[in-house]
Scaffold this motif. Structure first.
Motif, short mmCIF file in Angstrom:
data_model
loop_
_atom_site.label_atom_id
_atom_site.label_comp_id
_atom_site.label_asym_id
_atom_site.label_seq_id
_atom_site.Cartn_x
_atom_site.Cartn_y
_atom_site.Cartn_z
N LEU A 50 34.18 29.67 41.07
CA LEU A 50 34.34 30.76 40.26
C LEU A 50 36.01 30.83 39.98
O LEU A 50 36.64 30.96 39.00
CB LEU A 50 34.01 32.00 40.66
N ILE A 51 36.66 30.52 41.17
CA ILE A 51 38.17 30.59 41.20
C ILE A 51 38.69 29.40 41.78
O ILE A 51 38.37 29.00 42.89
CB ILE A 51 38.56 31.84 41.72
N THR A 52 39.81 28.64 41.01
CA THR A 52 40.27 27.40 41.89
C THR A 52 41.84 27.72 41.43
O THR A 52 42.22 28.57 40.89
CB THR A 52 39.74 26.18 41.11
N THR A 53 42.44 26.74 42.26
CA THR A 53 43.99 26.87 41.96
C THR A 53 44.45 26.55 40.42
O THR A 53 45.50 26.67 40.02
CB THR A 53 44.67 25.33 42.74
N GLY A 54 43.42 26.34 39.55
CA GLY A 54 43.58 26.04 38.15
C GLY A 54 43.15 27.36 37.34
O GLY A 54 43.35 27.18 36.06
N SER A 55 42.79 28.21 38.25
CA SER A 55 42.31 29.40 37.35
C SER A 55 43.55 30.22 36.77
O SER A 55 44.59 30.42 37.28
CB SER A 55 41.48 30.53 38.17
N SER A 56 43.16 30.82 35.53
CA SER A 56 44.25 31.78 34.85
C SER A 56 44.17 33.15 35.06
O SER A 56 43.13 33.50 35.58
CB SER A 56 43.88 31.40 33.38
N LEU A 60 40.57 35.66 36.40
CA LEU A 60 40.82 36.34 37.62
C LEU A 60 40.22 37.87 36.89
O LEU A 60 39.44 38.51 37.45
CB LEU A 60 42.28 36.81 37.97
N LYS A 61 40.66 38.13 35.62
CA LYS A 61 40.10 39.56 35.32
C LYS A 61 38.57 39.43 34.86
O LYS A 61 37.95 40.55 35.08
CB LYS A 61 40.66 39.77 33.74
N ALA A 62 37.91 38.13 34.51
CA ALA A 62 36.67 38.06 34.14
C ALA A 62 35.90 38.15 35.32
O ALA A 62 34.75 38.88 35.65
CB ALA A 62 36.46 36.62 33.65
N LEU A 63 36.31 37.76 36.57
CA LEU A 63 35.74 37.87 37.98
C LEU A 63 35.81 39.25 38.19
O LEU A 63 34.67 39.76 38.73
CB LEU A 63 36.58 37.13 38.96
N ALA A 64 36.80 39.95 38.18
CA ALA A 64 36.90 41.33 38.45
C ALA A 64 35.88 42.34 37.55
O ALA A 64 35.07 43.13 38.21
CB ALA A 64 38.16 42.12 37.99
N ARG A 66 33.06 41.05 36.50
CA ARG A 66 31.67 40.50 37.13
C ARG A 66 31.38 41.28 38.11
O ARG A 66 30.43 41.92 38.47
CB ARG A 66 31.65 39.03 37.08
N LEU A 67 32.39 41.33 39.04
CA LEU A 67 32.19 42.18 40.36
C LEU A 67 31.68 43.43 40.01
O LEU A 67 30.92 44.24 40.72
CB LEU A 67 33.37 42.06 41.22
N ASP A 68 32.69 44.08 39.32
CA ASP A 68 32.44 45.57 38.78
C ASP A 68 30.93 45.86 38.29
O ASP A 68 30.36 46.96 38.68
CB ASP A 68 33.33 46.08 37.99
N ASP A 69 30.61 44.90 37.37
CA ASP A 69 29.26 45.18 37.09
C ASP A 69 28.03 45.01 37.92
O ASP A 69 27.27 45.66 37.59
CB ASP A 69 29.07 43.85 35.98
N HIS A 70 28.44 44.35 39.01
CA HIS A 70 27.30 44.27 40.09
C HIS A 70 27.66 45.35 41.39
O HIS A 70 26.89 45.12 42.18
CB HIS A 70 27.12 42.91 40.44
N GLY A 71 28.72 45.87 41.09
CA GLY A 71 28.90 46.71 42.28
C GLY A 71 29.39 46.05 43.72
O GLY A 71 28.99 46.57 45.04
N VAL A 72 30.09 45.11 43.48
CA VAL A 72 30.25 44.04 44.50
C VAL A 72 31.71 44.07 44.76
O VAL A 72 32.43 44.19 43.67
CB VAL A 72 29.70 42.64 44.47
N ARG A 73 32.32 43.90 45.99
CA ARG A 73 33.75 44.28 46.29
C ARG A 73 34.21 42.79 47.24
O ARG A 73 33.15 42.26 47.92
CB ARG A 73 34.09 45.46 46.86
N LEU A 103 44.06 38.80 43.29
CA LEU A 103 42.57 39.33 43.62
C LEU A 103 42.61 40.80 44.48
O LEU A 103 41.59 41.37 44.28
CB LEU A 103 41.80 38.40 44.01
N GLY A 104 43.54 41.09 45.05
CA GLY A 104 43.65 42.23 45.77
C GLY A 104 43.05 42.35 47.10
O GLY A 104 42.95 43.43 47.67
#
Length: 278
Positions: A50-56, A60-64, A66-73, A103-104
């Motif tokens: 999902l995330i690599t050194t080439g990620s924009s 990162l916002k898309a991942l955030a 997705r995590l929020d949608d599924h209640g995962v941290r 990513l925090g």
């Protein structure tokens, strides 16, 4: 005390982080350890990272979302990249620290590396100090994997930490790797020697044989006393992340997504029996 129980997304094999995010809550876990992969390098697990050194920033916002949608941290990121003795690996590692900070997460897991002679050893220590300094600048702690080299066993771990004396360099102790990479070693005694230096812990089971690739659901290997692991870490004031890492069994047939997930479910149930979820 509430322990943070997490799941390294590699535990879902070729289904990877996408499946983990969608399914870990069903197993009773709300935290994941997410790998940040090196762009252009194929995953040994066959998953799509999902995330690599080439990620924009957009990635990162898309991942955030997705995590929020599924209640995962995110509990942590895994930034394993190779031997940081290599200047190119050092550069990649520093870039991954930047992504992890964006990513925090407070913690990352990566290799301490290995050296063949004293000259390389001193170079490696200097590179690790650079990693520690960069981690500090980004509010991170870098935790050394239980891998061949400096941190292959508790003696190497202790000596490395004494040499570096860096507040942002700590240990990730792996309960399975300590048995896989070392002969004639008692895992819980090894942990007791360094538990005060551990900021991240991989929970992995095995049958205890040297270099035997047998990492099933927790409680299905028999060589790791998870009750004792919890006792030792609790005395040290450690509350996690305890990150499940289920790497499977050499020679077994390719697992379905349901098979991978069941091993996570079984592992969480074993941790509950051992008192991790009290």
């Amino acid at each position: 005390m509430t322990n943070v129980i997490s799941c390294l997304t590699n535990s879902y094999g070729r289904f990877g982080a996408s499946a983990a995010i969608e399914m870990v809550r069903d197993a009773g876990i709300e935290w994941i350890e997410l790998p940040i992969r090196t762009a252009g390098t194929d995953s040994i697990f066959g998953d799509e990272p999902l995330i690599t050194t080439g990620s924009s920033t957009a990635d990162l916002k898309a991942l955030a979302r997705r995590l929020d949608d599924h209640g995962v941290r995110l509990s942590s990121c895994n930034v394993t990249s190779g031997n940081p003795l290599d200047p190119e690996v050092l550069d990649v590692t520093l870039a991954k620290l930047d992504l992890a900070a964006d990513l925090g997460v407070p913690l990352v897991v990566g290799g301490a590396g290995e050296a063949q002679d004293e000259t390389d050893r001193q170079t490696l220590f200097e590179h690790l100090r650079q990693i520690g300094d960069h981690a500090a600048s980004r509010g991170l702690i870098y935790c050394f994997e239980t891998h061949p080299g400096l941190c292959q066993n508790h003696r190497g771990m202790y000596d490395t930490m004494q040499e570096l004396e860096h507040p942002h360099l700590r240990l990730n102790f792996d309960t399975g790797n300590i048995l896989y990479y070392n002969e004639q070693i008692h895992g819980e005694i090894a942990l007791a020697k360094v538990c005060h230096l551990v900021s991240h812990l991989h929970l992995k089971d095995s049958q205890g044989a040297y270099q035997q690739w047998y990492f099933p659901a927790l409680g299905h290997g028999g060589a790791v006393d998870f009750v004792r692991v919890l006792e030792l870490m609790s005395v040290c004031g450690f509350e996690g992340p305890y990150s499940l890492e289920i790497e499977g069994i050499q020679g077994e047939e390719e697992l379905s997504l349901e098979d991978h997930h069941q091993r996570i479910v079984d592992s969480v149930e074993h941790l509950r029996m051992c008192g991790f979820l009290d």
